[in-house]
Motif scaffolding. Structure first.
Motif, mmCIF file in Angstrom:
data_model
loop_
_atom_site.group_PDB
_atom_site.id
_atom_site.type_symbol
_atom_site.label_atom_id
_atom_site.label_comp_id
_atom_site.label_asym_id
_atom_site.label_seq_id
_atom_site.Cartn_x
_atom_site.Cartn_y
_atom_site.Cartn_z
ATOM 1 N N LEU A 138 8.290 7.810 13.098
ATOM 2 C CA LEU A 138 8.571 6.754 12.448
ATOM 3 C C LEU A 138 8.332 7.189 11.010
ATOM 4 C CD1 LEU A 138 7.095 3.981 14.479
ATOM 5 C CD2 LEU A 138 9.419 4.133 13.896
ATOM 6 N N GLU A 139 8.544 8.705 10.708
ATOM 7 C CA GLU A 139 8.134 8.920 9.139
ATOM 8 C C GLU A 139 9.019 7.977 8.262
ATOM 9 O OE1 GLU A 139 8.183 13.075 11.421
ATOM 10 O OE2 GLU A 139 8.750 10.790 11.998
ATOM 11 N N ILE A 140 10.094 7.733 8.737
ATOM 12 C CA ILE A 140 11.205 7.003 7.785
ATOM 13 C C ILE A 140 10.441 5.866 7.196
ATOM 14 C CG2 ILE A 140 12.132 5.669 9.442
ATOM 15 C CD1 ILE A 140 14.729 6.081 7.974
ATOM 16 N N GLY A 141 9.574 5.145 7.738
ATOM 17 C CA GLY A 141 8.697 3.990 7.315
ATOM 18 C C GLY A 141 7.523 4.084 6.427
ATOM 19 N N ALA A 142 7.144 5.606 6.307
ATOM 20 C CA ALA A 142 6.058 5.976 5.576
ATOM 21 C C ALA A 142 5.956 5.176 4.262
ATOM 22 C CB ALA A 142 5.816 7.184 5.448
ATOM 23 N N ILE A 143 4.802 5.225 3.654
ATOM 24 C CA ILE A 143 4.351 4.644 2.285
ATOM 25 C C ILE A 143 3.713 5.655 1.564
ATOM 26 C CG2 ILE A 143 4.692 2.074 2.885
ATOM 27 C CD1 ILE A 143 1.547 1.933 2.693
ATOM 28 N N LYS A 144 3.541 5.589 0.247
ATOM 29 C CA LYS A 144 2.950 6.851 -0.497
ATOM 30 C C LYS A 144 1.791 6.158 -1.208
ATOM 31 C CE LYS A 144 6.927 9.831 -1.385
ATOM 32 N NZ LYS A 144 7.566 10.367 -2.454
ATOM 33 N N THR A 145 1.880 4.709 -1.603
ATOM 34 C CA THR A 145 0.738 4.056 -2.158
ATOM 35 C C THR A 145 0.629 2.664 -1.457
ATOM 36 O OG1 THR A 145 1.342 5.111 -4.239
ATOM 37 C CG2 THR A 145 0.016 3.142 -4.113
ATOM 38 N N VAL A 146 -0.606 2.403 -0.857
ATOM 39 C CA VAL A 146 -1.181 1.233 -0.396
ATOM 40 C C VAL A 146 -1.000 -0.082 -1.316
ATOM 41 C CG1 VAL A 146 -2.826 -0.009 1.093
ATOM 42 C CG2 VAL A 146 -2.335 2.394 1.200
ATOM 43 N N THR A 147 -0.183 -1.054 -1.022
ATOM 44 C CA THR A 147 -0.146 -2.131 -1.839
ATOM 45 C C THR A 147 -0.893 -3.538 -0.984
ATOM 46 O OG1 THR A 147 2.008 -2.361 -1.051
ATOM 47 C CG2 THR A 147 1.806 -1.374 -3.078
ATOM 48 N N ILE A 148 -1.192 -4.414 -1.902
ATOM 49 C CA ILE A 148 -1.586 -5.727 -1.081
ATOM 50 C C ILE A 148 -0.264 -6.949 -1.534
ATOM 51 C CG2 ILE A 148 -3.256 -7.581 -1.273
ATOM 52 C CD1 ILE A 148 -5.537 -5.504 -1.489
ATOM 53 N N ASN A 149 0.081 -7.467 -0.263
ATOM 54 C CA ASN A 149 0.908 -8.608 -0.571
ATOM 55 C C ASN A 149 2.114 -8.171 -1.500
ATOM 56 O OD1 ASN A 149 -1.106 -10.432 0.914
ATOM 57 N ND2 ASN A 149 -1.765 -11.092 -1.253
ATOM 58 N N ALA A 150 2.829 -7.122 -0.999
ATOM 59 C CA ALA A 150 4.076 -6.737 -1.716
ATOM 60 C C ALA A 150 5.066 -7.304 -0.955
ATOM 61 C CB ALA A 150 4.036 -5.138 -1.712
ATOM 62 N N GLY A 151 5.156 -8.077 0.123
ATOM 63 C CA GLY A 151 6.136 -8.447 0.818
ATOM 64 C C GLY A 151 6.608 -9.904 -0.176
ATOM 65 N N LYS A 152 8.040 -10.137 0.008
ATOM 66 C CA LYS A 152 8.766 -11.192 -0.616
ATOM 67 C C LYS A 152 9.081 -12.241 0.176
ATOM 68 C CE LYS A 152 8.512 -8.454 -4.385
ATOM 69 N NZ LYS A 152 7.639 -9.046 -5.489
#
Length: 274
Positions: A260-274
């Motif tokens: 599942l590397e395709i779903g990796a993030i580089k920077t953790v965010t809080i409440n970035a969903g729309k």
């Protein structure tokens, strides 16, 4: 699913507390554990190993590693998906980690530490030779879990790509979950289905030569670890701990284990969903 072992060097990295600053709230530190809600019905994110009937999946591995990084034990609590937010807001659990999509609506009740990206994707049976492009779905019945945001997203997609082009709308069929949608698809009660792109490669390995994806995901979504809005300190501690796992590569090792590397993030965010 093959049995994988994360290299010892990465396991050591997971246990290290170096690299993040926010401390755990005293209430969590004192009890020494995180109670985490999970619903094991969404492979490869959350499911039970058929051979042992024990919890496994990306979320399970990530949660265990994160708790170790934070210096506490983890207590998994199987919880119905509809009950998860209520369990969190009433302090019956400390976290939800079960492939939950971070949405603006849910942010009214929950703080999300985002850890993965995916998107809703159409798929159908390989034998359906007339369905190869997304626009081939116009006028057809598409099933998806009514518990998700996917029914509304399909309706919006249909307006933009079917009805706006003078084609009949996609007929959205709400199902009792992804498994129900697949059953209806195999029974030819619907023409196609939709579920998260993160699950489809696993699905195709389990039922070989049965399914094919149709087009690309129609949007990008964040999966988030749900935490109580009353405990901002816990959200910050989890955010910093997860970022430290990204920085040292242990996060990527867990995603690689599950392809599942395709779903990796580089920077953790809080409440970035729309």
């Amino acid at each position: 699913m093959k049995n994988f072992v994360i290299p010892a060097v990465l396991a050591g990295l997971m246990a290290s507390s170096a690299g993040f600053a926010a401390p755990l709230p005293a209430s969590i530190k004192d009890k020494g554990e995180l109670v985490v809600a999970i619903m094991p019905n969404y492979p490869p994110m959350d499911f039970k190993d058929p051979a042992t009937n024990t919890l496994t999946g990306l979320d399970y591995d990530l949660g265990n590693a994160l708790a170790e990084r934070l210096g506490v034990k983890i207590k998994w609590q199987e919880t119905g998906f509809e009950q998860m937010i209520n369990a969190l807001t009433t302090d019956r659990v400390d976290m939800v980690l079960s492939g939950m999509t971070d949405t603006a609506e849910r942010q009214a009740s929950v703080t999300f530490v985002d850890y993965f990206t995916s998107g809703p994707q159409f798929y159908t049976l390989q034998k359906n030779k007339d369905t190869n492009e997304i626009t081939d779905l116009c006028s057809k019945k598409v099933g998806t879990s009514r518990r998700t945001t996917f029914p509304a997203e399909i309706a919006e997609f249909s307006k933009a790509h079917c009805e706006a082009a003078g084609k009949p709308a996609i007929v959205v069929i709400g199902t009792e979950g992804s498994a129900d949608a697949r059953a209806q698809l195999r029974q030819s009660r619907i023409d196609a289905a939709m579920q998260g792109s993160e699950t489809l490669s696993y699905l195709k390995t389990q039922e070989k030569d049965m399914y094919k994806t149709v087009g690309q995901p129609i949007s990008v979504q964040f999966s988030g670890m749900g935490l109580s809005k009353k405990k901002p300190g816990l959200s910050e501690a989890v955010k910093d701990a997860l970022q430290s796992m990204i920085d040292d590569g242990s996060y990527q090792a867990i995603l690689k284990k599950w392809d599942l590397e395709i779903g990796a993030i580089k920077t953790v965010t809080i409440n970035a969903g729309k």
